[in-house]
Scaffold this motif. Structure first.
Motif, PDB file in Angstrom:
ATOM      1  N   MET A   1      16.029  11.474 -58.570  1.00  0.00           N
ATOM      2  CA  MET A   1      17.327  11.929 -59.002  1.00  0.00           C
ATOM      3  C   MET A   1      17.406  13.434 -58.750  1.00  0.00           C
ATOM      4  O   MET A   1      16.471  14.135 -58.997  1.00  0.00           O
ATOM      5  CB  MET A   1      17.518  11.646 -60.474  1.00  0.00           C
ATOM      6  N   ASN A   2      18.563  13.848 -58.337  1.00  0.00           N
ATOM      7  CA  ASN A   2      18.685  15.227 -57.930  1.00  0.00           C
ATOM      8  C   ASN A   2      19.451  16.054 -58.945  1.00  0.00           C
ATOM      9  O   ASN A   2      19.187  15.986 -60.118  1.00  0.00           O
ATOM     10  CB  ASN A   2      19.305  15.293 -56.542  1.00  0.00           C
ATOM     11  N   PRO A  17      25.779  11.007 -56.665  1.00  0.00           N
ATOM     12  CA  PRO A  17      24.488  10.414 -56.323  1.00  0.00           C
ATOM     13  C   PRO A  17      24.718   9.309 -55.309  1.00  0.00           C
ATOM     14  O   PRO A  17      25.817   8.767 -55.202  1.00  0.00           O
ATOM     15  CB  PRO A  17      23.996   9.851 -57.656  1.00  0.00           C
ATOM     16  N   THR A  18      23.696   8.987 -54.586  1.00  0.00           N
ATOM     17  CA  THR A  18      23.811   7.882 -53.636  1.00  0.00           C
ATOM     18  C   THR A  18      23.802   6.562 -54.395  1.00  0.00           C
ATOM     19  O   THR A  18      23.407   6.499 -55.569  1.00  0.00           O
ATOM     20  CB  THR A  18      22.643   7.887 -52.631  1.00  0.00           C
ATOM     21  N   GLU A  20      21.775   4.284 -53.854  1.00  0.00           N
ATOM     22  CA  GLU A  20      20.352   4.037 -54.118  1.00  0.00           C
ATOM     23  C   GLU A  20      19.893   4.771 -55.376  1.00  0.00           C
ATOM     24  O   GLU A  20      19.099   4.248 -56.150  1.00  0.00           O
ATOM     25  CB  GLU A  20      19.491   4.433 -52.915  1.00  0.00           C
ATOM     26  N   ASP A  21      20.376   6.014 -55.568  1.00  0.00           N
ATOM     27  CA  ASP A  21      20.042   6.776 -56.774  1.00  0.00           C
ATOM     28  C   ASP A  21      20.529   6.034 -58.015  1.00  0.00           C
ATOM     29  O   ASP A  21      19.801   5.908 -58.998  1.00  0.00           O
ATOM     30  CB  ASP A  21      20.680   8.167 -56.757  1.00  0.00           C
ATOM     31  N   GLY A  24      18.571   3.006 -58.803  1.00  0.00           N
ATOM     32  CA  GLY A  24      17.211   3.311 -59.238  1.00  0.00           C
ATOM     33  C   GLY A  24      17.092   3.769 -60.678  1.00  0.00           C
ATOM     34  O   GLY A  24      15.989   4.042 -61.149  1.00  0.00           O
ATOM     35  N   ILE A  25      18.192   3.836 -61.399  1.00  0.00           N
ATOM     36  CA  ILE A  25      18.142   4.271 -62.791  1.00  0.00           C
ATOM     37  C   ILE A  25      17.496   3.167 -63.625  1.00  0.00           C
ATOM     38  O   ILE A  25      17.948   2.027 -63.616  1.00  0.00           O
ATOM     39  CB  ILE A  25      19.549   4.599 -63.325  1.00  0.00           C
TER      40      ILE A  25
END
Length: 114
Positions: A1-2, A17-18, A20-21, A24-25
């Motif tokens: 995560m950014n 966020p993408t 995918e991000d 992915g949580i």
């Protein structure tokens, strides 16, 4: 995560966020799609804030949605605000344009099942 917020943020973030991000949580998370100028989003913000006040550690990502924004299209967002509850990156409940606390029942029921 950014660099996008994972805790409650009072502003819609343009740092998307993408997909995918988001997928992915881990555990539960709220992803709220809307726009800062949207009157439905402004009204729904008060309801959502009240309904989620007991869930202070629940990640809540407010995404500025609009034309060409991939996360909103991926989740088939048609109206604002659309609030999606994820569990381990998978949608488990959705609420569109909440105006009362009872509108949040699908989300809160899922959160209370944990």
């Amino acid at each position: 995560m950014n660099e996008y917020p994972l805790a409650y943020n009072s502003e819609y973030s343009e740092l998307s966020p993408t997909i995918e991000d988001i997928a992915g949580i881990a555990s539960f998370a709220i992803v709220e799609f809307g726009a800062p100028w949207c009157p439905h989003c402004q009204a729904g913000e008060l309801v959502l804030k009240e309904g989620l006040k007991g869930y202070t550690t629940l990640p809540h990502i407010k995404l500025f949605d609009g034309k060409g924004k991939k996360p909103g299209r991926h989740y088939k967002v048609k109206l604002w605000p659309t609030i999606v509850l994820l569990k381990d990156g998978v949608e488990v409940a959705r609420v569109v344009r909440p105006t009362t606390l009872s509108d949040l029942a699908p989300l809160l029921n899922k959160l209370n099942e944990q």
